[in-house]
Design an enzyme around this catalytic site. Sequence first.
Site, mmCIF file in Angstrom:
data_model
loop_
_atom_site.group_PDB
_atom_site.id
_atom_site.type_symbol
_atom_site.label_atom_id
_atom_site.label_comp_id
_atom_site.label_asym_id
_atom_site.label_seq_id
_atom_site.Cartn_x
_atom_site.Cartn_y
_atom_site.Cartn_z
ATOM 1 C CD GLN A 78 25.429 22.016 46.591
ATOM 2 O OE1 GLN A 78 26.141 22.593 45.764
ATOM 3 N NE2 GLN A 78 25.890 21.069 47.391
ATOM 4 C CB THR A 84 30.813 16.726 44.602
ATOM 5 O OG1 THR A 84 31.324 15.587 45.315
ATOM 6 C CG2 THR A 84 31.867 17.816 44.593
ATOM 7 C CG HIS A 308 50.409 59.261 37.100
ATOM 8 N ND1 HIS A 308 49.145 59.637 37.467
ATOM 9 C CD2 HIS A 308 51.253 60.006 37.858
ATOM 10 C CE1 HIS A 308 49.208 60.555 38.399
ATOM 11 N NE2 HIS A 308 50.472 60.807 38.658
#
Length: 393
Positions: A78, A84, A308
Site C-alpha cells: 500500500q 482500509t 539488579h
Amino acid sequence: MQAVVLSAGQGTRIRPLSASLPKPMLPVADRPLSAHAADAAVEAGADELILVVGYEAEEVRDYFGDEYAGVPVTYAVQQEQAGTADAVRSASEYLDGPFAVLNGDNLYEPEAIAELFEEGPAVGAVRVEDPTNYGVLSTEDDTVTDIVEKPDDPPTNLANAGAYAFPAEARDWLDVPESERGEHEITDVVAEVIAEYDVGVAVMDRWLDVGRPWELLAANEWKLGELDREIRGEVHDDAELRGDVVVESGAEIDAGVVVEGPALIRSGASVGPNAYIRGATLVGEDAHVGHSVEIKNSVLGRGSHVAHLSYVGDSVLGRDVNFGAGTNVANLRHDGEPVRLTVKGDRVSTGRRKFGVVVGDEAKTGINASLNAGVKLSEGATTKPGEVVTRDR
C-alpha cells in the site's frame, strides 16, 4: 478462501513502541502481532495469505517468507495510508474468488474466523457494553443492514470486529469515494455488498483491537495464557518454575529464581540469580533480567536489560532498553483511579488500575531512577541517576 491481512498501519497510537519497529511486528508471546491474525486465517481454512504491507515490508517479508504455516504468501504494498478499502484495493490484482479481510492488529479466535468464512458474505462482530465508540452493526433477521460509525443511539451492541468475508464480485467494488476523514473505507465496500447480498453476522466470543500500548499488554496476557509448560532451556536446580512457564532453548534461568506462569522466557534470554517473574510476562530474545529484579505482568523486548535490584510492573519495554540498577516503576495511583497515558497528545485512561510505563527502543535509565505510573520514554531517551520521572520524554 484467500485471506487478506491488513498489516500496513503506521501505529501512531502505540508509539513509541512503533517508532522503529513496525506495529505488525510488535511481540505478542512467541510471534509478531500480525502473525496471530495470519494463524487464525490459516486454522480457519485459508488457502492463501495476501499480506498488505507498507513501510515495514522488508521486516514482514523476512518473518513470513513465501510460505507460512504451509500456506503460500503474497505481498501487496500500500503506497499511501488512504484507508482500509485502499489497502484491500492494493491486493485486488491477486484476488480471484471469494476473499476475507482481517485487520492485522486484531486478535481473533480461529473458530470465529472459520464461522466467518462459512457464513460469507459476512461481517465479524463482538458484543460490547458501550457501542458508541465503535462502528456498530445494524441487523434485521440475522443479516447486516448497515454499519453505523460511533452512533449516539446504537442500533445493536454488535461492534464491528474488523473481519469480513466478501464475494468475488467485491473485488470490483473497492474503488469507493473518500469518506469525511479523507479515506477510502472498507465499510463502504460492505455497503455495496449489502445492496446485492444477504450479509451474515459472525459473532465472536473473544476479540481484541491492539491499537494502544496497554492493549499490547492485554494481547500478551491473552496469548501467554494459552501456553503450555515447556522447559527446553537451561534451568538451575535451585530455581523454581510454577505453572505454565515456557523456557525456550538457549535461555538460562539462574539460581534462586522464581517464575510464576504464564510466562515465556525466549531464546538467548537470561534471568537471575534471585529474580522474581510473575504475572503474564514475556522476556524477549536475548533480554537480561538481573540479580534480585522483580518483573510483574510485563513485556521486555528483544535485547533489553533490567539491572539488579529493579522493579518493573505492568509495563511494556521495547528493544535494547537498559534500566540501570535500582530503577523502580510505579504502577498504581494513590487515588486508585485508572492510570492515564498520553496517546497522540491526549491523556487517555488505560482502564487499568495498575499500569506502569511504556519505553521506546534503546531508552536508558540511570541508577536508582524512579518512573511514575503512566510515563512514556521515547526511543533513545535517557534519565539521570536518581531522577524521578513524572512526565513523558
